[in-house]
Structures are given as C-alpha cells and as structure tokens.
Motif scaffolding. Structure first.
Motif, short mmCIF file in Angstrom:
data_model
loop_
_atom_site.label_atom_id
_atom_site.label_comp_id
_atom_site.label_asym_id
_atom_site.label_seq_id
_atom_site.Cartn_x
_atom_site.Cartn_y
_atom_site.Cartn_z
N ALA A 17 0.83 -1.21 0.00
CA ALA A 17 0.00 0.00 0.00
C ALA A 17 0.87 1.26 0.00
CB ALA A 17 -0.92 0.00 1.22
N VAL A 18 1.94 1.23 0.78
CA VAL A 18 2.85 2.38 0.83
C VAL A 18 3.56 2.55 -0.51
CG1 VAL A 18 4.96 3.28 1.89
CG2 VAL A 18 3.18 2.27 3.32
N GLN A 19 3.99 1.46 -1.11
CA GLN A 19 4.67 1.53 -2.41
C GLN A 19 3.77 2.19 -3.45
OE1 GLN A 19 5.48 -2.69 -2.55
NE2 GLN A 19 7.70 -2.34 -2.53
N GLN A 20 2.50 1.77 -3.50
CA GLN A 20 1.58 2.35 -4.48
C GLN A 20 1.36 3.83 -4.22
OE1 GLN A 20 0.90 0.23 -6.84
NE2 GLN A 20 1.90 -1.33 -5.59
N VAL A 31 -4.10 4.62 2.52
CA VAL A 31 -2.76 5.23 2.56
C VAL A 31 -2.63 6.32 1.50
CG1 VAL A 31 -0.30 4.82 2.21
CG2 VAL A 31 -1.64 3.22 3.57
N GLN A 32 -3.12 6.03 0.31
CA GLN A 32 -2.98 6.99 -0.78
C GLN A 32 -3.69 8.31 -0.46
OE1 GLN A 32 -3.69 5.42 -4.74
NE2 GLN A 32 -4.35 7.43 -5.47
N LYS A 33 -4.89 8.24 0.11
CA LYS A 33 -5.62 9.45 0.48
C LYS A 33 -4.85 10.23 1.55
CE LYS A 33 -10.23 7.68 -0.61
NZ LYS A 33 -11.57 7.30 -0.06
N GLN A 77 -2.13 12.12 -0.05
CA GLN A 77 -2.66 13.28 -0.76
C GLN A 77 -2.88 14.45 0.19
OE1 GLN A 77 -6.13 11.59 -2.63
NE2 GLN A 77 -5.01 10.91 -4.44
N ARG A 78 -3.36 14.17 1.39
CA ARG A 78 -3.54 15.24 2.38
C ARG A 78 -2.21 15.84 2.79
NH1 ARG A 78 -7.57 11.72 4.48
NH2 ARG A 78 -6.13 10.90 6.05
N ILE A 79 -1.21 14.99 2.96
CA ILE A 79 0.11 15.48 3.37
C ILE A 79 0.69 16.42 2.33
CG2 ILE A 79 2.50 14.77 3.79
CD1 ILE A 79 1.39 12.24 5.12
N PHE A 80 0.48 16.08 1.05
CA PHE A 80 1.08 16.87 -0.03
C PHE A 80 0.14 17.93 -0.58
CE2 PHE A 80 3.86 13.22 0.08
CZ PHE A 80 5.10 13.76 -0.18
#
Length: 728
Positions: free
Chosen positions: A207-210, A440-442, A445-448
């Motif tokens: 999940a982190v890799q994606q 994880v991806q969402k 997105q919030r972090i960036f």
C-alpha cells in the motif's frame, strides 16, 4: 479592581477586511468580557466543580502569510521599536512632548521613545509589514527544488495484509504500470473457507509503495525540480537516495551512534572505501558466507570498523537529482523493497532529517507499523521511553530549525507509540494519522495537498497590563517573559515562539486571562510581531498587527458576539492537551463543560443556523473524544493502573450511574439508535466504575502529573489530531 477578563475570541486575522480598522472607536463586534472577582469561573454541579471554557482566545491565521490574500501595506524604512520592550509603533500613537522634543509612548511598558518619523509616516493601518531582507537562494521558485524524504518501515510486520475491494485493487494495478503486480502468484485468487469473494488482500508495504508511486508521478508532472529521497529501515537502514546510485546499508553498532548517522557525506559516494571481508572477525565471516542477499552482505560488511582516511579525502557531497531525472530509477528501487527484520526507526529518521536539512522547506514522510527497537531512539523497553522522548524531541527541534516538516503515518491494528512520535509532527507542522492500507494513498494526498507558504516563522505576542497567558498545558511551548517599566509601576507579558514552516491551514490559538486589570481600563492593547520568510519571493518580512480590544461587562453582549468556531476549536485543543498530560477524568469533565457552554453560545448567537452547524460538528468531536478516553481509562484500569491519581481531599465517589451526559445530546446530536447502536450515547458519558474508583473534582496541579502506561496508537492519534486541529 477586577481580577478576571472573560469573554471573547479575538481573531487577529492577517486578512485586514475581516475586522474593521479602528482607532479611537473600536468595533462593538469585538467585546472582551471582564467579570468581578466574586463571579466564579467554576460551574457548580451536584458533586463536582469544573472550569468553563475560556472565551478569551486569540486566533492567528498563519495561512494568510502567503499569496495575495494575506498581503498588506509594505512600509518604507525600518520599524520604530520601543527601546525597552521592542514593541512597535502603531497607528494613532500617543505623542508626548518633553523639553521641546517629541516622543511616542509605548502601548505596553509606557516608555517614552524618541520619534524619528513625521506624522504622515506613521502607520496608517492596524497591520503593516516591513522588509528585513531577501534571501537569494529562495528568490525564485523557492520550494520547487525542496526535498521530499520518504522514510519507510520495511520490517517483518509490514507484510501484514488487509482486504481491499476489487475496484481499489484494479486502481492500484493501473498505478503500478510496468512494476511487479501486487499480490503476486496465485494467492490473490485463493480463498479460505467462508471468505468473502471479490476481495483482494494488500500488505502494508504494498500500500505504501503504491501511494509513493502516485506522489512520484505527481511531483514529476507538477514540480519537476523537486528532489526525492528514499530511506528504508528494518534491522538496518538503507539509504537509496534518489535511486540513481548504489544504496548504502548501515547496520550494527553504527545505528547507535547519532553523530556518525548524521554525517551523510561519510556514507555517500564511491570515493569512500567500503569495509572488506578481511576486516571482519571469524563470526562475521561465517555469517557472510551464509548470507543470501546483497542487502545481508552489505549489512555484515558495514559492521566492520570504518577505514580511516585523510580529512581532505573523506567527504563526498551527498547530492540528489531532480525528480524528473530520478523518477524511474527511484520507482525501480521502491518496488524492489521486501519486508524483513526489526525496526531501526530512530537511526533512519535521523538520517532522513540530515537529508532534508540540505534544503529549507523540505518534508519527511515517516511510515511505520512497529515500535522502534534497534539503535538510537529504541522504545522496546519501558526504561528506554524517557530517553526516547528526549531523542525524538531533539529531532523535532532540529527539523524546526531547518524548516523541515515531519508527517507520521501509522497503521490501524499495530502499535508504533504514536504518543511519543506524534510530537515531532505537531511541533514541525506535519500531520499525524493512523490508517488502513486501503486509505494510505488518500493520507499521502492530504500530506502533499498544502505546500509550505512561509518558513522560519517566529511570533511575539505583546499583551497589555493585567493580561496573562492562561493555558498552562501548552506553556512549555512558549517563552514567557515578564516585561516592565523601569520604575516597575507597569508590567506586562511577552510571549515568543518559533514555529518553523507553515501552510495555508496553519493557525495559532492563545488563551489569555486577566489579573489586577485597572478598573479604569476601557480597552486592552495587543500586538503581534511575525517574522517570516515568504516562499514565493524569498523576502524576509516583519508583520506587525496591533489591536485595541474593548472591555465589556455585559454577558449577553459577549455571548452574542462570541466567535463560536474559535471558542469550539480552542476547546477541542485544550481537552486534548489535558488528556495528553494524563488527566483523563478532568479532560472528560472539561469536555462536558465545553459542550454545555457551546450550547449556550448557540442560543445567544445572532446567526443560529451557522452556529448550530458548528455545534453539530463540535458534538461529533466531543463524542469521539469521550468514547476513546473512557475506553482508554477502562483499559488501563484492567491493566492495574489507578483510575486517577488524586489526593484524598480531591476525590469524590463515583456512583452516579449512566446517562448523566446523555440529556445534552438530545439535540442536535444523533439519536441513540444511530451510529454505533442502541445504548451507545447513553453509556458513552457515564462515569460508571468499580466502587473503589474515584475522579478528580478539581483541576490537577502541575505536581500531580499522572503516571500512566503507554497509550494505544488509536487514542494517541486522536489526541494529536485534536491538538493540531485547524477547523471544526
């Protein structure tokens, strides 16, 4: 003479139009309530007394420091500063004449200062900006070449899988392009008996890799000059850098040497001789012979003593290519990662900070699912916790000084000691979250989502005579200095804090109280001085905001004009700080008092529709807080921890049954039948405990700090998010 100043949330917004510019006639929409000493601040109940939330809150919206929305008048020349306390000359100053010389009188210490300006040069608005200097290295595209460091846990527990829908699975497969597919082999199409069909499984690392791959693609397209580095940690630490050079593996005793870990140039470049087989002892040679992977081989070789070199030949610059040049190489390294070993989190984070420190405004994204147990910063044993706290606090200070933000992501179902690690994110302006692999991806997105708009931000609050900083739970985050006139007849408080980098959502809340405010005072002066470097053009600026806030004795006026959102936001942060200090029962009582007070403000509000909407959102925060903290108390009680550590004269019996808080939620909260089931709210706020339990009737004093076990990551995550909340 009055001893308390109660009443209004003063939003010292950086956007001038949000508050009318006033001078001798302050806006009536900004009252400050001042109560007599005999009006108690505590609300008596049947068995307990609990402090009401304070409505005297300064809100400083730092998000307005960047972009056109926050720009204000730029003054020519330097600011006129008080020679005694450094407060700045503001609009409509008090000019006095002594021996035919003109002086301006400081609003705070009443010092008379020589006047070097003509009247037309006085500040014309209540906020004004001065140019200190321009930073050449930031003058163009200031953050476009900033560094993003992904510090990723690859320990054995990152192999744990979670279900993911077929749709999300296909979306992730699209992201991967030509990289190896997730869930390799036949395992993705095999099911256990009674297992739901149409569901795939993804590991935490996958999940982190994606999620990282998505960010790499986005950065390549939108910020091609940005630099990205990858650092992983398991039983050792691997520095992949930008992926274009051979990775460096650091292991063994080196993981316990902070000074050595921070020296990036020591590890980087082919000019630095690597350990050889001849330098190993017999036991290491046996392990080397049995090693099966290149990573294992490098880890064993790195256990050998480093070769001594002449100083002039030792250093090789650690350099990173821009993402547009390194993305493919970095992606290849990213998808070659595998889960194994323990968790050398501390050493990896120290190295990541050293990488990010090369460029102000950089980000570190730390992803982990386990407790640090190798090298510096280990938290494996209870006796290591205090040393670990000092270690991670030191990292936060270094990151703050380098304008680096640290965001932390943990995984639900695991324990990483977010209680300790989360302080780094809060202090540096990063984010804290505990997520499922499918989200994880969402989270990334919030972090960036929000780029840094200003950095090296430092704030000074000047507070008028009789005004005092009142939030003791966050006092250690501020430098509080007592200032006075030379004859000691006038005194006031000056608060200072280094904030580091800020984004568009950053804001500060500051509670204040008043003791011995002169009865003759009709208004109270405040001044904020903000020193910051604006990212868009690299200018180093000083912004001065001065307000004169009128005092009111009319409770109705205060309640009608109170900014319910600021009061609510401060209430959310304050109960989180109380709970973080270990005072669970008192935080729950304050939570209840906050709810009562918010309901009262809604009833008095002129815009009941908007206020009711704020209250509904506030209730959701309060319900969640009560549920988590109550369950955490029960968990600790079952582990043998006391319900609360109190003095005997501060204890009361807790036998009042359930439902004591429920009546408050009859409106506008959800009904008991909604959400978590029939009895959820009716039991949520009960103080039902074993007959020998007790709760605190009064706020604990500072020398009664609670001694507790480590909180669960779920609770710690909630508290850090509440403390860092910027909206309701």
């Amino acid at each position: 003479m009055f001893d308390r100043l109660e009443g209004f949330s003063v939003d010292l917004s950086l956007l001038a139009k949000e508050f009318p510019i006033h001078s001798d006639h302050p806006s009536p929409s900004m009252p400050v309530l001042k109560k007599n000493a005999e009006s108690p601040k505590d609300v008596p109940t049947k068995k307990k007394r609990v402090q009401l939330p304070d409505t005297n809150v300064i809100s400083l919206n730092l998000g307005h420091l960047g972009g056109w929305i926050g720009k204000c008048e730029l003054a020519t020349g330097d600011p006129e500063l008080c020679k005694r306390c450094n407060a700045a000359l503001s609009m409509n100053p008090n000019i006095v004449q002594i021996d035919n010389e003109r002086y301006w009188q400081c609003l705070f210490c009443l010092e008379n200062n020589e006047l070097h300006l003509e009247e037309e040069e006085f500040p014309q608005t209540d906020q004004i900006e001065y140019l200190e200097k321009a930073t050449p290295s930031l003058s163009e595209n200031a953050t476009d070449d900033a560094i993003v460091v992904f510090c990723i846990d690859t320990s054995g527990s990152m192999i744990v899988t979670s279900p993911i829908s077929n749709k999300d699975f296909k979306d992730l497969r699209k992201i991967q392009h030509e990289q190896p597919s997730i869930g390799t082999g036949d395992s993705t199409s095999q099911y256990l008996p009674n297992e739901e069909k149409g569901v795939k499984y993804i590991s935490r690392l996958e999940a982190v890799q994606q999620a990282i791959e998505v960010q790499l693609i986005g950065l390549q397209q939108e910020h091609p000059d940005r630099k990205v580095a990858l650092v992983t940690f398991a039983s050792d630490v691997t520095i992949y850098g930008d992926g274009t050079t051979h990775p460096i593996v650091i292991a063994g005793d080196r993981l316990s040497n902070p000074e050595e870990l921070e020296n990036l140039n020591q590890w980087w470049g082919t000019d630095i001789p690597q350990p050889t087989k001849e330098e190993l002892d017999e036991e290491q040679k046996v392990r080397l012979a049995n090693a099966k992977t290149k990573q294992e081989i490098m880890a064993i070789l790195n256990e050998a003593p480093a070769k001594k070199q002449p100083a002039e030949d030792k250093k090789v610059d650690f350099k990173l290519e821009s993402i547009v040049k390194s993305r493919l190489a970095l992606s290849t390294k990213l998808f070659s990662l595998a889960e194994e070993g323990q968790t050398a989190l501390g050493p990896a984070l120290l190295i990541s900070c050293a990488i990010a420190a090369q460029k102000p405004g950089s980000k570190i994204v730390l992803c982990t699912d386990g407790v640090a147990n190798v090298g510096v910063g280990s938290m494996e044993n209870k006796e290591n916790i205090e040393a670990a706290k000092d270690f991670y606090n030191a990292i936060a200070k270094k990151a703050l000084s380098n304008n680096t933000t640290i965001s932390l992501m943990g995984f639900k179902g695991s324990e990483s000691n977010i209680e300790v690690l989360g302080s780094m994110s809060t202090h540096t302006g990063g984010q804290v979250d505990v997520v499922e692999p499918s989200t994880v991806q969402k989270n990334f997105q919030r972090i960036f989502a929000d780029d840094t708009i200003a950095m090296d931000v430092k704030v000074s609050f000047f507070m008028g005579t009789g005004i005092h900083f009142s939030n003791k739970y966050s006092a250690k985050e501020w430098e509080v200095e007592q200032k006075s006139k030379s004859d000691k007849t006038v005194s006031f408080e000056l608060l200072q804090k280094s904030i580091g980098s800020v984004n568009s959502d950053s804001n500060l809340l500051l509670e204040f109280d008043a003791l011995n405010v002169p009865a003759s005072m009709k208004e109270v002066p405040f001044q904020v001085q903000l020193f910051y470097t604006r990212i868009e053009d690299g200018k180093r600026l000083l912004r001065v905001i001065t307000r004169h806030i009128p005092i009111s004795l009319n409770d109705k006026e205060i309640e009608e004009n109170a900014d319910i959102e600021i009061v609510g936001l401060n209430s959310i942060r304050s109960v989180a700080e109380i709970a973080q200090a270990g005072n669970y029962t008192y935080s729950r009582l304050r939570n209840y008092a906050n709810l009562q007070f918010m309901k009262k403000l809604v009833a008095a509000s002129k815009d009941k529709e908007e206020a009711s909407e704020v209250l509904k959102n506030f209730v959701l925060h309060s319900v969640k807080f009560e549920d988590k903290i109550y369950r955490e108390q029960l968990r600790e009680l079952h582990k043998g921890n006391p319900w609360d550590e109190t003095e005997k004269d501060e204890q009361v019996s807790v036998n009042e049954g359930s439902g004591g808080f429920f009546s408050f939620f009859s409106s506008p909260s959800p009904s008991p039948s909604s959400g978590s089931g029939g009895g959820f709210l009716s039991s949520l706020f009960s103080f039902v405990t074993p007959s020998n339990a007790s709760m605190r009737a009064e706020e604990p004093t500072t020398n009664q700090q609670q001694t507790r076990g480590t909180r669960t990551d779920d609770v710690s995550n909630l508290l850090w998010q509440m403390k860092g909340a910027n909206m309701i």
